[in-house]
Design an enzyme around this catalytic site. Structure first.
Site, mmCIF file in Angstrom:
data_model
loop_
_atom_site.group_PDB
_atom_site.id
_atom_site.type_symbol
_atom_site.label_atom_id
_atom_site.label_comp_id
_atom_site.label_asym_id
_atom_site.label_seq_id
_atom_site.Cartn_x
_atom_site.Cartn_y
_atom_site.Cartn_z
ATOM 1 N N GLY A 173 36.737 46.112 37.867
ATOM 2 C CA GLY A 173 35.331 46.017 37.434
ATOM 3 C C GLY A 173 34.501 46.999 38.230
ATOM 4 N N GLY A 227 27.367 47.382 38.486
ATOM 5 C CA GLY A 227 27.068 46.191 39.277
ATOM 6 C C GLY A 227 27.737 46.145 40.635
ATOM 7 N N GLU A 262 35.152 50.739 29.588
ATOM 8 C CA GLU A 262 33.966 51.469 29.150
ATOM 9 C C GLU A 262 34.328 52.396 28.002
ATOM 10 O OE1 GLU A 262 31.135 50.688 30.331
ATOM 11 O OE2 GLU A 262 31.550 49.764 32.281
ATOM 12 N N ASP A 305 41.722 47.440 29.474
ATOM 13 C CA ASP A 305 41.569 45.995 29.648
ATOM 14 C C ASP A 305 42.325 45.458 30.874
ATOM 15 O OD1 ASP A 305 41.205 43.311 29.399
ATOM 16 O OD2 ASP A 305 42.390 43.092 27.562
ATOM 17 N N TYR A 359 23.581 27.553 35.236
ATOM 18 C CA TYR A 359 24.596 28.315 35.964
ATOM 19 C C TYR A 359 25.602 27.415 36.679
ATOM 20 C CZ TYR A 359 26.946 32.276 37.844
ATOM 21 O OH TYR A 359 27.928 33.189 38.108
ATOM 22 N N THR A 398 22.047 43.005 36.744
ATOM 23 C CA THR A 398 23.203 43.717 36.197
ATOM 24 C C THR A 398 23.293 43.372 34.716
ATOM 25 O OG1 THR A 398 24.807 41.944 36.533
ATOM 26 C CG2 THR A 398 24.512 43.474 38.374
HETATM 27 P P1 NAD Z 1 28.690 43.918 35.602
HETATM 28 O O1 NAD Z 1 28.479 43.559 34.167
HETATM 29 O O2 NAD Z 1 27.724 44.884 36.207
HETATM 30 O O3 NAD Z 1 30.159 44.548 35.817
HETATM 31 C C1 NAD Z 1 31.292 44.070 35.167
HETATM 32 C C2 NAD Z 1 32.438 45.046 35.376
HETATM 33 O O4 NAD Z 1 33.611 44.478 34.739
HETATM 34 C C3 NAD Z 1 32.228 46.428 34.730
HETATM 35 O O5 NAD Z 1 32.799 47.419 35.569
HETATM 36 C C4 NAD Z 1 33.054 46.349 33.437
HETATM 37 O O6 NAD Z 1 33.524 47.605 32.962
HETATM 38 C C5 NAD Z 1 34.203 45.488 33.930
HETATM 39 N N1 NAD Z 1 34.954 44.832 32.848
HETATM 40 C C6 NAD Z 1 34.505 43.913 31.950
HETATM 41 N N2 NAD Z 1 35.522 43.541 31.148
HETATM 42 C C7 NAD Z 1 36.617 44.214 31.539
HETATM 43 C C8 NAD Z 1 37.975 44.246 31.127
HETATM 44 N N3 NAD Z 1 38.424 43.495 30.117
HETATM 45 N N4 NAD Z 1 38.820 45.105 31.759
HETATM 46 C C9 NAD Z 1 38.396 45.906 32.783
HETATM 47 N N5 NAD Z 1 37.125 45.871 33.247
HETATM 48 C C10 NAD Z 1 36.261 45.047 32.625
HETATM 49 O O7 NAD Z 1 28.779 42.549 36.393
HETATM 50 P P2 NAD Z 1 28.305 42.043 37.839
HETATM 51 O O8 NAD Z 1 27.034 41.289 37.662
HETATM 52 O O9 NAD Z 1 28.405 43.111 38.851
HETATM 53 O O10 NAD Z 1 29.419 40.936 38.102
HETATM 54 C C11 NAD Z 1 30.576 41.147 38.836
HETATM 55 C C12 NAD Z 1 30.958 39.868 39.549
HETATM 56 O O11 NAD Z 1 29.908 39.534 40.471
HETATM 57 C C13 NAD Z 1 31.118 38.658 38.622
HETATM 58 O O12 NAD Z 1 32.147 37.849 39.119
HETATM 59 C C14 NAD Z 1 29.789 37.938 38.783
HETATM 60 O O13 NAD Z 1 29.861 36.568 38.496
HETATM 61 C C15 NAD Z 1 29.536 38.186 40.263
HETATM 62 N N6 NAD Z 1 28.138 37.967 40.689
HETATM 63 C C16 NAD Z 1 27.124 38.566 40.041
HETATM 64 C C17 NAD Z 1 25.823 38.294 40.457
HETATM 65 C C18 NAD Z 1 24.639 38.924 39.753
HETATM 66 O O14 NAD Z 1 23.495 38.483 39.972
HETATM 67 N N7 NAD Z 1 24.839 39.934 38.951
HETATM 68 C C19 NAD Z 1 25.579 37.440 41.545
HETATM 69 C C20 NAD Z 1 26.670 36.892 42.218
HETATM 70 C C21 NAD Z 1 27.958 37.146 41.771
#
Ligand code: NAD
Length: 352
Positions: A5, A9, A32, A68, A192, A233
């Site tokens: 990922g 984010g 992507e 994926d 949540y 994000t």
């Molecule tokens: P984001 O949407 O910015 O990033 C998601 C990433 O996952 C991207 O790089 C995307 O390309 C990748 N991805 C999605 N599906 C995929 C797949 N099938 N194969 C490969 N890559 C794939 O998300 P984020 O908010 O940075 O979240 C990341 C983690 O952080 C999650 O576990 C989320 O729960 C956690 N988190 C987020 C927050 C927040 O406020 N955003 C707070 C605490 C924890």
């Protein structure tokens, strides 16, 4: 370091932090769409192209795999790249956020839902289309929806990754595996932490505890959750109630000089917890708590005091909604300072 990922984010921030703090070699996995002819790709593709260009210009190794991460094919491909080009990795950041996952063994397609559990929930939210503060009522999730959300965002895929990497001897002695979770304040609990996504995060946290034992036993390694703060994000903006909460939180944290973006959180993660020579400080449930400043009593007392008074009329004075909006637009490359939007751009970019 392996980042699952890695294109947006928290994952992208972790990749940037490790590269420039420790000269880390990184392998990034993401899903992507590249630009094609005259059609632009997704933002994460261009983020990765920019990361790759900068990393390479400073001689840092950056390998990118677009596809994926939930599939067995991608796991095999990643392992082959690690073995051929890096030998082993000493850290795995698990930062996937996705709406769907196909189980690689059964073929079942899980879908995640953002719903409360047990009873319907009525609460405040921003209608992002017309920028008004409204009430939404979300019906409770069905058992199937809870199961689906756990199937996507729970711990099963992390387990498969960890087992596959161990099996292939791709994890270095003492390696660390760090998935991300979120807890948040009372106002977002129904949607949540006590909702479908919270159930998935509980599953992820339980799985991480088990993997911690496995890693300690096999390679003297460690798996621990990092509970991060709420940030803007693509994933978080899709959750009802959260954009309004984030707008209020950002105003309060900025005013008090404790505001953090993903990059600040990830620098803190490495410097204070999982970077070379660091021992993570854990809560009683073995989690790193980067949400300590968000959940500090004085910050949350202010959130509670103001939450009920927010209306469409005072949205922009009581909260940092304009900051949220800018932050959201910046995820897609808009409103970035120093960019001349009149200039012609190339829609194709290289990540190799
Ligand atoms: P984001 O949407 O910015 O990033 C998601 C990433 O996952 C991207 O790089 C995307 O390309 C990748 N991805 C999605 N599906 C995929 C797949 N099938 N194969 C490969 N890559 C794939 O998300 P984020 O908010 O940075 O979240 C990341 C983690 O952080 C999650 O576990 C989320 O729960 C956690 N988190 C987020 C927050 C927040 O406020 N955003 C707070 C605490 C924890």
């Amino acid at each position: 370091m392996l980042v699952l990922g890695a294109s947006t984010g928290y994952g992208l921030a972790a990749r940037i932090a490790a590269t420039w703090l420790y000269n880390a070699e990184t392998l990034g996995v993401f899903f992507e769409r590249p630009g094609d002819g005259t059609k632009t790709g997704t933002a994460g593709f261009y983020n990765t192209a920019a990361f790759h260009r900068l990393a390479k210009s400073e001689n840092f190794k950056s390998i990118n795999l677009n596809g994926d991460a939930f599939s067995s094919t991608m796991k095999a491909e990643v392992i082959a790249h690690i073995k051929a080009k890096m030998g082993q990795v000493d850290a795995v950041i698990y930062s996937l956020a996705a709406p769907r996952r196909t189980d690689p063994h059964t073929g079942e397609v899980y879908s995640s839902t953002l719903k409360p559990i047990g009873a319907s929930y009525t609460g405040k939210t921003i209608d992002l289309n017309n920028e008004t503060v409204t009430e939404i009522t979300i019906p409770p999730a069905t058992a199937e929806e809870i199961r689906g959300t756990i199937g996507v965002m729970g711990g099963d895929d992390l387990r498969l990754w960890t087992e596959a990497l161990l099996e292939a001897d791709a994890l270095a002695e003492g390696a660390r595996v760090v998935p991300f979770s979120y807890i948040g304040p009372e106002v977002t609990h129904p949607i949540y932490r006590s909702g479908t996504i919270g159930k998935a995060k509980e599953d992820l946290e339980r799985t991480t505890e088990k993997l911690n034992v496995l890693l300690q036993d096999r390679i003297g390694g460690r798996a621990c959750i990092s509970v991060n703060k709420a940030v803007i994000t693509q994933a978080s903006s899709a959750i009802p109630v959260v954009p309004l909460y984030v707008s209020l939180l950002y105003r309060i944290m900025k005013e008090r000089g404790v505001h953090e973006e993903p990059i600040h959180q990830m620098v803190r993660l490495f410097r204070e917890h999982i970077g070379p020579g660091q021992t993570p400080t854990l809560d009683e449930e073995n989690r790193i708590r980067l949400d300590d400043r968000e959940l500090a009593p004085d910050i949350q007392a202010e959130v509670s005091r103001l939450w009920d008074t927010i209306t469409t009329d005072n949205l922009r004075t009581l909260t940092d909604y304009d900051g949220f909006k800018r932050g959201f637009r910046q995820l897609f490359g808009f409103e970035v300072e120093g960019v001349n939007y009149e200039e012609e751009v190339e829609v194709e970019a290289s990540i190799d």
